[in-house]
Design an enzyme around this catalytic site. Structure first.
Site, PDB file in Angstrom:
ATOM      1  CG  ASP A 460     -18.366 -29.807  23.508  1.00 56.77           C
ATOM      2  OD1 ASP A 460     -17.036 -29.777  23.486  1.00 56.77           O
ATOM      3  OD2 ASP A 460     -18.888 -30.199  24.368  1.00 56.77           O
ATOM      4  CG  MET A 461     -19.180 -31.261  16.777  1.00 55.39           C
ATOM      5  SD  MET A 461     -20.185 -32.669  17.417  1.00 55.39           S
ATOM      6  CE  MET A 461     -21.701 -32.278  17.061  1.00 55.39           C
TER       7      MET A 461
END
Length: 779
Positions: A460-461
């Site tokens: 989830d970057m």
């Protein structure tokens, strides 16, 4: 009696440390806790027998603990305290007359006064001295000063407006968060005082979702401020007095399916084809959480009926699914080249059946679709024909884009495909565009370049921040540059015309070992300017006492952790930095004249544990996906449990500081200074103003006067800093959490103001409110 009770308590402490210490040692951790447990148990046994030698044994524990602690972490008081606090309290108690005076070696022998206690007294005094010395030290600090040299005397700020105005989210389409105003300086900022205060009336309700939050940066045009609230009210205020001019409520309602109930800002546009004073000659565009874009007359807040469908653009059109609450706008659209360009947020990790992340450009006057860029079908940007839909579940852009009309380019920060932690079966286009910065042609929507910041993102970057555009002087002359902050702490400094790096980018080896059917990238990029943290080790674990610190050490070794980009796993992986981000939507502020940046890096570890579909509980109250807790990932083989990495007391397991302010030179990539930021006043049971360095979410601004302003931290303050050194110069207590980005403006008389919206943040738990506050220098 006192000796017996003390002996019993020390025995219980030793027993607890022994159990935990053995567990830690079996996992491969420090053996210190076993030795400490033995010392506690021996001390307890000798105390039961009232032997003075108990004090000598305890003295050995004190000096041994002191040596071990300094060896592990040096003279950092915030890390020394949990290691030695409990031990010191027992040591002081053992020196009291009630204990010391009751010890003897043989029945009937006269009691000694101080003899057997002298070694313990010496070690306790030594430990207190070390503690006092460590309070004066800050080994985490980087001290230095940025150059005050003006590199570009008349920099390109990206917009043609009066110096005292603020027309777009980052002031101009360049997103610099830089005000050319100079009235407020490091010398006089300490005298700032509240000029006016306004309350919007939009407050968090009991039935609201958790992340109902104020994140808005107001705009200022001539004598008026424009802002929005979490429930998407648009409001205009008199800039001089804070008095309300008009308010518009789009009635978005309450929807528990939304992950976010927020509005980061409205967009302003003056139509050059209309005369000032005509209806809708100037417009404010309001994005809403029910997927609408509404055009309002800036003069009175009335709907502009000539735009789209009687003033409203329905953004669900062309989407593959239409469940309410699963697609919405949280960020203001970009206005450039006669277009209003819209991205959108989708709910993370609810389902694989997500809406499209398409980027759409509409005619600013009519609302007609001009082009659409769908990363699932990136080469076809002509308007989508009636009856067709965009690619479902393609990477979306929930943050703010930037634009350079001279180059004809739009710069879009992109997220990932849901589920964020599962990469099997992603298309080639998803692999190319996920978690990247993409440059699109403003007129056609065609891709001009793409720079990916993490390959095959399983963490989830998303690229969370608006790219900042600034011209940078290099050895070959001035280069049009882009500064792109990321959640993982890298700040990319790129040629914004080509996407090529100005500061070098290196591919470094990354951990392998994804779950069966998935894979990891063998390498990941690292920018020449990076705030990525050092990898965590057992000695970095923290707590308010040795007990919760021990619990964190055990939990650390139970998790899978191989450094940055450790893949998610069934056993549970430690993700550091976590998806809260080193940088988030607050981005950084850039001084284009001095070629420097001011930012707020934050360091929080999270855990990520995959749950096989067969073990996922059926849908029900409390089990629906969100950004923390159980994310259901309906349709995928695994759900995921995401959580901050915290102790049994709910505090971060990693040692502070968790939040900094930092300054860097954009030409060299050097981090020049970095200081702890914020206190635990509003996040601890007692309102203690200890400057630990706390996390925050929000953004900074820089002024030409050499002062930066930042709220954001989880204590309720707005602060001013000297941009050159990072020294805090001023602070104002806010009536609610300040998790928004401030702005600065001037009135016609030249008087400079700083404005922040303080309404709190649902996810980080700061105090809710509905305040707009303006500060200025005294008359």
């Amino acid at each position: 009696m006192a000796i017996t009770l003390t002996a019993l308590i020390i025995f219980l402490v030793g027993a607890a440390l022994g159990v935990g210490g053995v567990w830690l040692a079996v996992l491969g951790g420090s053996w210190y806790y076993i030795f400490a447990a033995l010392a506690f148990l021996i001390t307890a046994a000798l105390l039961f027998r009232k032997r003075p030698s108990s004090l000598l044994v305890y003295a050995l524990l004190v000096i041994g603990t002191l040596g071990w602690a300094i060896w592990e972490i040096g003279f950092d008081w915030w890390q020394l305290a949990p290691r030695g606090g409990v031990i010191m309290l027992f040591g002081l108690w053992l020196l009291t007359p009630w204990i010391r005076g009751g010890l003897n070696e043989e029945e009937g022998r006269s009691r000694s006064a101080w003899g057997p206690a002298i070694p313990l007294a010496i070690t306790v005094l030594a430990a207190l001295g070390i503690a006092g010395y460590s309070m004066t030290q800050d080994p985490q600090q980087i001290a230095g000063e940025l150059s005050k040299e003006v590199i570009i005397p008349t920099p390109d700020l990206g917009g043609n407006m009066p110096e005292g105005d603020w027309h777009q989210y980052g002031r101009t389409p360049y997103g610099q968060r830089y005000s050319p105003l100079k009235q407020i300086t490091p010398e006089n900022v300490g005298t700032l005082q509240l000029a006016w205060q306004y309350q919007t009336g939009d407050v968090k309700l009991p039935e609201d979702i958790g992340e109902t939050t104020y994140q808005v940066t107001p705009l200022k045009v001539r004598d008026t401020l424009y802002l929005c609230t979490p429930h998407n009210w648009a409001i205009a205020l008199d800039a001089a007095t804070g008095k309300e001019k008009w308010k518009y409520d789009p009635n978005v309602g309450l929807n528990p399916d939304r992950q976010h109930q927020t509005c980061r800002g409205v967009s302003y546009y003056a139509d050059p084809t209309l005369t000032a004073g005509q209806p809708c000659a100037e417009r404010v565009y309001l994005p809403t959480s029910d997927a609408r874009l509404i055009a309002l007359d800036a003069a009175n807040g009335q709907i502009c009926p000539s735009f789209a469908d009687k003033g409203t653009l329905h953004l669900e059109k062309g989407m593959p699914y239409n469940p309410a609450g699963y697609y919405y706008s949280t960020s203001p659209p970009v206005i450039a080249a006669g277009k209003i360009i819209v991205g959108g947020a989708v709910n993370d990790n609810y389902s694989i059946h997500e809406q499209s992340g398409v980027i759409r450009a509409f005619d600013i006057n009519t609302g007609a679709l001009v082009w659409n860029w769908d990363s699932g079908n990136p080469d076809v940007t002509t308007p989508l024909p009636e009856g067709q839909t965009y690619t479902h579940n393609s990477p979306n852009s929930w943050s703010v884009s930037s634009a350079d009309e001279k180059l004809g380019l739009l710069y879009v920060p992109l997220g990932n495909q849901t589920p964020d932690q599962l990469g099997a079966g992603r298309s080639a286009n998803v692999e190319k565009f996920s978690s990247s910065i993409v440059a699109l042609d403003l007129n056609s929507g065609q891709v001009r370049w793409v720079r990916q910041t993490v390959h095959h993102d399983l963490w989830d970057m998303d690229v969370p921040a608006q790219p900042t555009l600034v011209d940078i002087n290099t050895a070959t002359g001035a280069v049009p540059a882009l500064v792109g902050p990321t959640k993982q702490g890298d700040i990319y400094v790129l040629n914004r015309l080509t996407g090529e790096p100005i500061l070098p980018i290196e591919e470094v080896p990354a951990p392998a070992g994804a779950i069966e059917g998935d894979f990891t990238s063998p390498t990941q990029p690292v920018s020449g300017l990076t705030f990525m943290p050092k990898p965590l080790t057992g000695k970095d674990m923290w707590g308010v006492s040795m007990f919760d610190q021990l619990a964190c050490r055990i939990e650390f070794l139970k998790l899978r952790y191989e450094g940055r980009y450790t893949p998610p796993s069934l056993q549970g992986s430690l993700i550091y930095p976590g998806n809260f981000g080193v940088f988030n939507w607050g981005s950084v502020a850039v001084d284009p004249a001095r070629q420097i940046m001011f930012g707020m890096p934050t360091y929080l570890a999270f855990t990520s544990r995959l749950v096989p579909r067969a073990d996922v509980p059926p849908p029900g109250a409390g089990t629906k996906g969100s950004e923390q807790g159980l994310n259901r990932n309906e349709g995928a083989p695994y759900a995921v449990i995401l959580a901050p990495f915290v102790s049994p007391l709910g505090l971060p397991c990693q040692a502070p500081p968790w939040g900094y302010v930092a300054g860097a030179d954009l030409r060299t990539g050097k981090i020049t200074w970095m200081h702890r930021n914020g206190t635990v006043r509003d996040s601890s049971p007692l309102p203690l103003p200890f400057k630990v360095g706390v996390p925050g979410i929000g953004g900074p601004i820089i002024t030409a006067g050499g002062v930066a302003f930042l709220g954001a931290a989880v204590d309720d303050y707005l602060r001013a800093y000297d941009v050159t050194s990072g020294k805090q110069l001023w602070e104002a207590r806010l009536p609610a959490g300040g998790q928004s980005t401030p702005m600065s403006f001037a009135l016609a008389d030249g008087k400079q103001y700083v404005v922040i919206v303080a309404g709190g943040h649902g996810s980080v738990g700061t105090k809710p409110g509905d305040y707009v506050l303006a500060y200025t220098l005294p008359k």
